[in-house]
Design a protein around this motif. Structure first.
Motif, PDB file in Angstrom:
ATOM      1  N   VAL A  63     -55.676 -19.637  32.664  1.00  0.00           N
ATOM      2  CA  VAL A  63     -55.953 -20.083  34.035  1.00  0.00           C
ATOM      3  C   VAL A  63     -56.516 -18.924  34.850  1.00  0.00           C
ATOM      4  O   VAL A  63     -57.488 -19.096  35.598  1.00  0.00           O
ATOM      5  CB  VAL A  63     -54.691 -20.662  34.703  1.00  0.00           C
ATOM      6  CG1 VAL A  63     -54.965 -21.031  36.158  1.00  0.00           C
ATOM      7  CG2 VAL A  63     -54.183 -21.879  33.938  1.00  0.00           C
ATOM      8  N   ASP A  64     -55.956 -17.744  34.688  1.00  0.00           N
ATOM      9  CA  ASP A  64     -56.453 -16.566  35.408  1.00  0.00           C
ATOM     10  C   ASP A  64     -57.903 -16.261  35.029  1.00  0.00           C
ATOM     11  O   ASP A  64     -58.722 -15.940  35.899  1.00  0.00           O
ATOM     12  CB  ASP A  64     -55.592 -15.339  35.118  1.00  0.00           C
ATOM     13  CG  ASP A  64     -54.212 -15.420  35.744  1.00  0.00           C
ATOM     14  OD1 ASP A  64     -53.992 -16.272  36.633  1.00  0.00           O
ATOM     15  OD2 ASP A  64     -53.342 -14.631  35.322  1.00  0.00           O
ATOM     16  N   ALA A  65     -58.221 -16.373  33.745  1.00  0.00           N
ATOM     17  CA  ALA A  65     -59.593 -16.114  33.293  1.00  0.00           C
ATOM     18  C   ALA A  65     -60.549 -17.157  33.867  1.00  0.00           C
ATOM     19  O   ALA A  65     -61.659 -16.818  34.294  1.00  0.00           O
ATOM     20  CB  ALA A  65     -59.661 -16.112  31.767  1.00  0.00           C
ATOM     21  N   GLN A  66     -60.116 -18.419  33.909  1.00  0.00           N
ATOM     22  CA  GLN A  66     -60.969 -19.462  34.482  1.00  0.00           C
ATOM     23  C   GLN A  66     -61.169 -19.230  35.972  1.00  0.00           C
ATOM     24  O   GLN A  66     -62.270 -19.382  36.486  1.00  0.00           O
ATOM     25  CB  GLN A  66     -60.368 -20.843  34.240  1.00  0.00           C
ATOM     26  CG  GLN A  66     -61.205 -21.984  34.796  1.00  0.00           C
ATOM     27  CD  GLN A  66     -62.532 -22.142  34.087  1.00  0.00           C
ATOM     28  OE1 GLN A  66     -62.561 -22.304  32.872  1.00  0.00           O
ATOM     29  NE2 GLN A  66     -63.624 -22.109  34.819  1.00  0.00           N
ATOM     30  N   ARG A  67     -60.116 -18.836  36.652  1.00  0.00           N
ATOM     31  CA  ARG A  67     -60.207 -18.566  38.090  1.00  0.00           C
ATOM     32  C   ARG A  67     -61.176 -17.400  38.341  1.00  0.00           C
ATOM     33  O   ARG A  67     -62.037 -17.472  39.215  1.00  0.00           O
ATOM     34  CB  ARG A  67     -58.823 -18.247  38.645  1.00  0.00           C
ATOM     35  CG  ARG A  67     -58.786 -18.108  40.154  1.00  0.00           C
ATOM     36  CD  ARG A  67     -57.357 -17.996  40.668  1.00  0.00           C
ATOM     37  NE  ARG A  67     -56.732 -19.306  40.613  1.00  0.00           N
ATOM     38  CZ  ARG A  67     -55.586 -19.582  39.972  1.00  0.00           C
ATOM     39  NH1 ARG A  67     -54.924 -18.628  39.355  1.00  0.00           N
ATOM     40  NH2 ARG A  67     -55.092 -20.796  39.971  1.00  0.00           N
ATOM     41  N   ALA A  68     -61.053 -16.349  37.552  1.00  0.00           N
ATOM     42  CA  ALA A  68     -61.950 -15.196  37.690  1.00  0.00           C
ATOM     43  C   ALA A  68     -63.390 -15.599  37.403  1.00  0.00           C
ATOM     44  O   ALA A  68     -64.312 -15.158  38.094  1.00  0.00           O
ATOM     45  CB  ALA A  68     -61.503 -14.072  36.760  1.00  0.00           C
ATOM     46  N   PHE A  69     -63.581 -16.453  36.405  1.00  0.00           N
ATOM     47  CA  PHE A  69     -64.922 -16.926  36.077  1.00  0.00           C
ATOM     48  C   PHE A  69     -65.524 -17.680  37.254  1.00  0.00           C
ATOM     49  O   PHE A  69     -66.669 -17.437  37.641  1.00  0.00           O
ATOM     50  CB  PHE A  69     -64.876 -17.825  34.833  1.00  0.00           C
ATOM     51  CG  PHE A  69     -66.224 -18.336  34.424  1.00  0.00           C
ATOM     52  CD1 PHE A  69     -67.005 -17.625  33.530  1.00  0.00           C
ATOM     53  CD2 PHE A  69     -66.722 -19.524  34.935  1.00  0.00           C
ATOM     54  CE1 PHE A  69     -68.262 -18.091  33.163  1.00  0.00           C
ATOM     55  CE2 PHE A  69     -67.966 -20.001  34.570  1.00  0.00           C
ATOM     56  CZ  PHE A  69     -68.751 -19.277  33.676  1.00  0.00           C
ATOM     57  N   LEU A  98     -58.598 -27.532  33.047  1.00  0.00           N
ATOM     58  CA  LEU A  98     -58.484 -26.091  33.276  1.00  0.00           C
ATOM     59  C   LEU A  98     -59.243 -25.692  34.540  1.00  0.00           C
ATOM     60  O   LEU A  98     -58.726 -24.929  35.360  1.00  0.00           O
ATOM     61  CB  LEU A  98     -59.003 -25.308  32.073  1.00  0.00           C
ATOM     62  CG  LEU A  98     -58.997 -23.791  32.210  1.00  0.00           C
ATOM     63  CD1 LEU A  98     -57.569 -23.262  32.446  1.00  0.00           C
ATOM     64  CD2 LEU A  98     -59.631 -23.146  30.984  1.00  0.00           C
ATOM     65  N   ARG A  99     -60.448 -26.220  34.704  1.00  0.00           N
ATOM     66  CA  ARG A  99     -61.202 -25.907  35.928  1.00  0.00           C
ATOM     67  C   ARG A  99     -60.434 -26.402  37.157  1.00  0.00           C
ATOM     68  O   ARG A  99     -60.393 -25.717  38.185  1.00  0.00           O
ATOM     69  CB  ARG A  99     -62.603 -26.534  35.857  1.00  0.00           C
ATOM     70  CG  ARG A  99     -63.534 -25.773  34.939  1.00  0.00           C
ATOM     71  CD  ARG A  99     -64.968 -26.241  35.044  1.00  0.00           C
ATOM     72  NE  ARG A  99     -65.163 -27.608  34.633  1.00  0.00           N
ATOM     73  CZ  ARG A  99     -65.417 -27.993  33.385  1.00  0.00           C
ATOM     74  NH1 ARG A  99     -65.510 -27.086  32.433  1.00  0.00           N
ATOM     75  NH2 ARG A  99     -65.603 -29.268  33.087  1.00  0.00           N
ATOM     76  N   GLU A 100     -59.830 -27.569  37.058  1.00  0.00           N
ATOM     77  CA  GLU A 100     -59.032 -28.104  38.157  1.00  0.00           C
ATOM     78  C   GLU A 100     -57.826 -27.203  38.429  1.00  0.00           C
ATOM     79  O   GLU A 100     -57.534 -26.874  39.579  1.00  0.00           O
ATOM     80  CB  GLU A 100     -58.559 -29.518  37.801  1.00  0.00           C
ATOM     81  CG  GLU A 100     -57.715 -30.182  38.852  1.00  0.00           C
ATOM     82  CD  GLU A 100     -57.213 -31.541  38.381  1.00  0.00           C
ATOM     83  OE1 GLU A 100     -56.023 -31.837  38.625  1.00  0.00           O
ATOM     84  OE2 GLU A 100     -57.989 -32.297  37.785  1.00  0.00           O
TER      85      GLU A 100
END
Length: 95
Positions: A12-18, A86-88
């Motif tokens: 989730v952190d990696a997706q948020r950073a992306f 995951l994006r959500e």
């Protein structure tokens, strides 16, 4: 939908950073002269602008690889739904 999957925090952190870096790339690109002006010779992208965007895009690519090859993906049967979830989940406020 995000609650249907049990995502590890690092994913989730990696997706948020992306998502944040993707928005930053758009902001950087918006400061560049219009492509038609560059093509017509009326403006140019200075090296510092090019370097800033190139560095941000390189980091975006690194994060894309982190996301794509995360070991968690092998635990889900519905990868497409999981990607949407995951994006959500990454867009939800931090608790």
């Amino acid at each position: 939908m995000a609650d249907r999957f049990d995502f590890p925090a690092d994913l989730v952190d990696a997706q948020r950073a992306f998502l944040e870096l993707e928005a930053r790339c758009e902001e950087i690109a918006a400061t560049h002269p219009r492509p038609t002006d560059v093509a017509a010779g009326r403006a140019e992208i200075i090296p510092e602008q090019h370097a800033e965007l190139a560095a941000a895009r390189a980091e975006l690519l690194r994060l894309a690889e982190v996301l794509a090859y995360h070991e968690w993906w092998s635990t889900t049967a519905d990868r497409t739904a999981a990607k949407r979830a995951l994006r959500e989940a990454a867009r939800l406020p931090l608790s």
